[in-house]
Design a protein around this motif. Sequence first.
Motif, PDB file in Angstrom:
ATOM      1  N   GLU A  37      14.141 -79.607  16.576  1.00  0.00           N
ATOM      2  CA  GLU A  37      13.169 -78.550  16.736  1.00  0.00           C
ATOM      3  C   GLU A  37      13.021 -78.444  18.291  1.00  0.00           C
ATOM      4  O   GLU A  37      12.164 -77.764  18.617  1.00  0.00           O
ATOM      5  N   LEU A  38      13.639 -79.888  19.003  1.00  0.00           N
ATOM      6  CA  LEU A  38      13.823 -79.725  20.472  1.00  0.00           C
ATOM      7  C   LEU A  38      14.118 -79.172  21.199  1.00  0.00           C
ATOM      8  O   LEU A  38      14.875 -79.255  21.822  1.00  0.00           O
ATOM      9  N   VAL A  39      15.820 -78.336  20.721  1.00  0.00           N
ATOM     10  CA  VAL A  39      17.151 -78.442  20.872  1.00  0.00           C
ATOM     11  C   VAL A  39      16.781 -76.954  20.343  1.00  0.00           C
ATOM     12  O   VAL A  39      16.323 -76.035  19.776  1.00  0.00           O
ATOM     13  N   PRO A  40      17.646 -76.366  21.775  1.00  0.00           N
ATOM     14  CA  PRO A  40      17.622 -74.727  21.567  1.00  0.00           C
ATOM     15  C   PRO A  40      18.598 -74.312  20.230  1.00  0.00           C
ATOM     16  O   PRO A  40      19.283 -75.511  19.388  1.00  0.00           O
ATOM     17  N   ALA A  41      17.843 -73.286  19.007  1.00  0.00           N
ATOM     18  CA  ALA A  41      18.894 -73.630  18.036  1.00  0.00           C
ATOM     19  C   ALA A  41      20.099 -73.370  18.104  1.00  0.00           C
ATOM     20  O   ALA A  41      21.352 -73.339  16.326  1.00  0.00           O
ATOM     21  N   ARG A  42      20.878 -72.329  19.162  1.00  0.00           N
ATOM     22  CA  ARG A  42      22.046 -72.802  18.441  1.00  0.00           C
ATOM     23  C   ARG A  42      22.532 -74.292  18.730  1.00  0.00           C
ATOM     24  O   ARG A  42      23.677 -74.291  17.751  1.00  0.00           O
ATOM     25  N   TYR A  43      22.282 -74.691  18.879  1.00  0.00           N
ATOM     26  CA  TYR A  43      22.406 -76.403  19.596  1.00  0.00           C
ATOM     27  C   TYR A  43      22.221 -77.227  18.114  1.00  0.00           C
ATOM     28  O   TYR A  43      23.308 -77.543  17.598  1.00  0.00           O
ATOM     29  N   ALA A  44      21.423 -76.845  17.406  1.00  0.00           N
ATOM     30  CA  ALA A  44      20.824 -77.915  16.021  1.00  0.00           C
ATOM     31  C   ALA A  44      21.411 -77.331  14.944  1.00  0.00           C
ATOM     32  O   ALA A  44      21.875 -77.950  14.146  1.00  0.00           O
ATOM     33  N   SER A  45      22.910 -76.186  15.461  1.00  0.00           N
ATOM     34  CA  SER A  45      23.946 -76.193  14.218  1.00  0.00           C
ATOM     35  C   SER A  45      25.337 -76.157  14.575  1.00  0.00           C
ATOM     36  O   SER A  45      26.279 -75.971  13.278  1.00  0.00           O
ATOM     37  N   TYR A  46      25.634 -76.989  15.943  1.00  0.00           N
ATOM     38  CA  TYR A  46      26.594 -77.871  15.814  1.00  0.00           C
ATOM     39  C   TYR A  46      26.925 -78.864  14.731  1.00  0.00           C
ATOM     40  O   TYR A  46      26.288 -79.201  14.753  1.00  0.00           O
TER      41      TYR A  46
END
Length: 127
Positions: A37-46
Amino acid sequence: MIMPLTTTRTLSPDWPCQVKTPGSYDWERSAAKWLRELVPARYASYPALIRHPVLLARHAQIQVQHEIRVARTALQTARAELPVLGLPESVIEHTIKLYAAEVLQLQHIARSVRAVTEALVGRSTGR
């Protein structure tokens, strides 16, 4: 009075309420969910960040530090730059208070991320 032999882990006051206590069932999953929740959504899916919560925690630390710098810059420049935009003084004062509160909130989040990171690192190194 007889004291129980079990020990309880004392959590930092900065421990996020959204994250379960280290060592409890599924605590790493709750930590990863909160960190995402603290990182941009695109990073959270890596995939690398999904598989390695410590890596996700590192990225969250960097992200929050960047947000602190942005909020501080906005706060430090508000008095000089906002009047040029034609904003009323009351809006400028409110905005300055908003930025100051945001810096404090982000500093708290940064301490929370550090606490979670330390717990994740301790888990991965077997401490």
